[in-house]
Write an enzyme that holds these catalytic residues in place. Structure first.
Site, short mmCIF file in Angstrom:
data_model
loop_
_atom_site.label_atom_id
_atom_site.label_comp_id
_atom_site.label_asym_id
_atom_site.label_seq_id
_atom_site.Cartn_x
_atom_site.Cartn_y
_atom_site.Cartn_z
N HIS A 140 -15.73 87.37 57.62
CA HIS A 140 -16.30 86.16 57.04
C HIS A 140 -15.27 85.46 56.17
O HIS A 140 -14.96 85.89 55.05
CB HIS A 140 -17.53 86.50 56.19
CG HIS A 140 -18.38 85.31 55.87
ND1 HIS A 140 -19.46 84.93 56.63
CD2 HIS A 140 -18.29 84.39 54.88
CE1 HIS A 140 -20.02 83.85 56.12
NE2 HIS A 140 -19.32 83.49 55.05
N TYR A 195 -20.58 70.70 47.61
CA TYR A 195 -19.43 71.04 46.77
C TYR A 195 -18.19 70.45 47.42
O TYR A 195 -18.20 70.08 48.61
CB TYR A 195 -19.28 72.56 46.60
CG TYR A 195 -19.00 73.32 47.88
CD1 TYR A 195 -17.69 73.56 48.32
CD2 TYR A 195 -20.03 73.81 48.67
CE1 TYR A 195 -17.44 74.25 49.49
CE2 TYR A 195 -19.79 74.51 49.84
CZ TYR A 195 -18.49 74.72 50.25
OH TYR A 195 -18.24 75.40 51.41
N ASP A 251 -15.16 86.73 52.39
CA ASP A 251 -15.76 85.48 51.92
C ASP A 251 -14.72 84.53 51.34
O ASP A 251 -15.04 83.64 50.54
CB ASP A 251 -16.88 85.75 50.91
CG ASP A 251 -17.77 84.55 50.64
OD1 ASP A 251 -17.94 83.73 51.56
OD2 ASP A 251 -18.30 84.42 49.51
#
Length: 295
Positions: A29, A47, A248
């Site tokens: 990821h 964002y 991430d």
């Protein structure tokens, strides 16, 4: 023009992890962002990230000792998959991707993405302007039927705590499902939360997968996020065959201290001390889900 706030950059100086990952370990990821001057972000984003380029990401993986990756389409690009697909092209088939597509995507486009390395579709019901959570199963079912022949899955970004009947809702879904951030349920709710328990029941069917990613997104504590360990251990005890690990990177929208990626990888042996299980999560499980050639 969007007023989406800026978010912090990742730590571009990762440290080497204390434990060397196994050969062919996979980061399942990560996102590539930018350059924004060439690939502008969606006006509907929530964002605004800095440029976090493929070369930056490759440098991080080199320090961690990880050779494989799954790039996931970030919400800031909506259904414009060009950056992700370009990165897959540059990696010459060595990596995999998860795309975001319209329901009207053509079979030709799906086949072209498959040939590029895409193995799944992402559905994000968190990073959206409409905050009312809803699982669009009826809308997704026709698309899921179409991607079934390709061996793809659908990856949901959602808070499992919002869906206490998740296992029933997806009981007869046509393809495997993937859930990020250990289910994305706040640790304050505990592992007995009905939504997390529904996720565990899904794991037992071996038609759902969970990514051990983003502990900082669910923890109420600082690194090493000790309140996340019970969640990781519950997932492991339920079905180690269905777990994946991911960095991430570049950790968009982190509200607290930006984590170092070496520290994040070192959490895996804290949660899962058994090297055999670590190898399964880092190598064998990604091979099964994403179709990497078995090493």
């Amino acid at each position: 023009m969007t007023t989406a706030p800026p978010c912090a950059a990742p730590d571009f100086a990762p440290r080497a992890p204390r434990v060397q990952p196994p050969l062919l370990a996979c980061d399942c990821h990560a996102h590539i962002l930018g350059p924004a001057a060439t690939y502008p972000y969606s006006d509907h984003r929530v964002y605004t990230p800095p440029d976090c380029l493929l070369t930056d990401y490759q440098a991080m993986l080199k320090v961690l000792g990880i050779s494989r990756s799954v790039l996931v389409q970030p919400s800031v690009y909506g259904q414009d998959n060009r950056v992700m697909l370009k990165a897959l092209e540059e990696m010459k088939g060595a990596w995999r991707g998860v795309a975001v597509v319209k329901s009207t995507v053509s079979d030709k486009e799906l086949t072209e993405m498959h040939d590029a390395g895409v193995r799944g579709i992402r559905v994000n019901i968190v990073d959206i302007q409409n905050k009312q959570p809803r699982l669009p199963i009826a809308e997704l079912r026709p698309l899921a039927q179409r991607i079934r022949a390709l061996g793809w899955h659908i990856e949901f970004l959602l808070h499992v705590s919002d869906f206490p009947n998740l296992d029933q809702d997806l009981a007869d879904f046509p393809v495997d499902t993937v859930f990020g951030h250990l289910g994305y349920s706040s640790t304050a709710l505990g592992i007995d939360d009905p939504g997390f328990q529904a996720l565990l029941r899904m794991l037992k069917t071996e038609r759902a997968w969970v990514k051990l990613t983003g502990p900082y997104r669910i923890s109420t504590r600082a690194m090493p996020y000790p309140d996340v360990s019970p969640f990781a251990q519950a997932l492991l005890e339920t079905s180690p065959n269905q777990l994946l690990w991911g960095s991430d990177w570049p950790h968009v929208m982190v509200k607290g201290t930006m984590p170092n990626d070496g520290d994040l990888l070192d959490l895996l042996p804290v949660w899962i001390p058994d090297p055999v299980m670590q190898q399964k999560i880092l190598v064998r499980n990604p091979e099964r889900l994403y179709g990497f050639q078995r090493g």
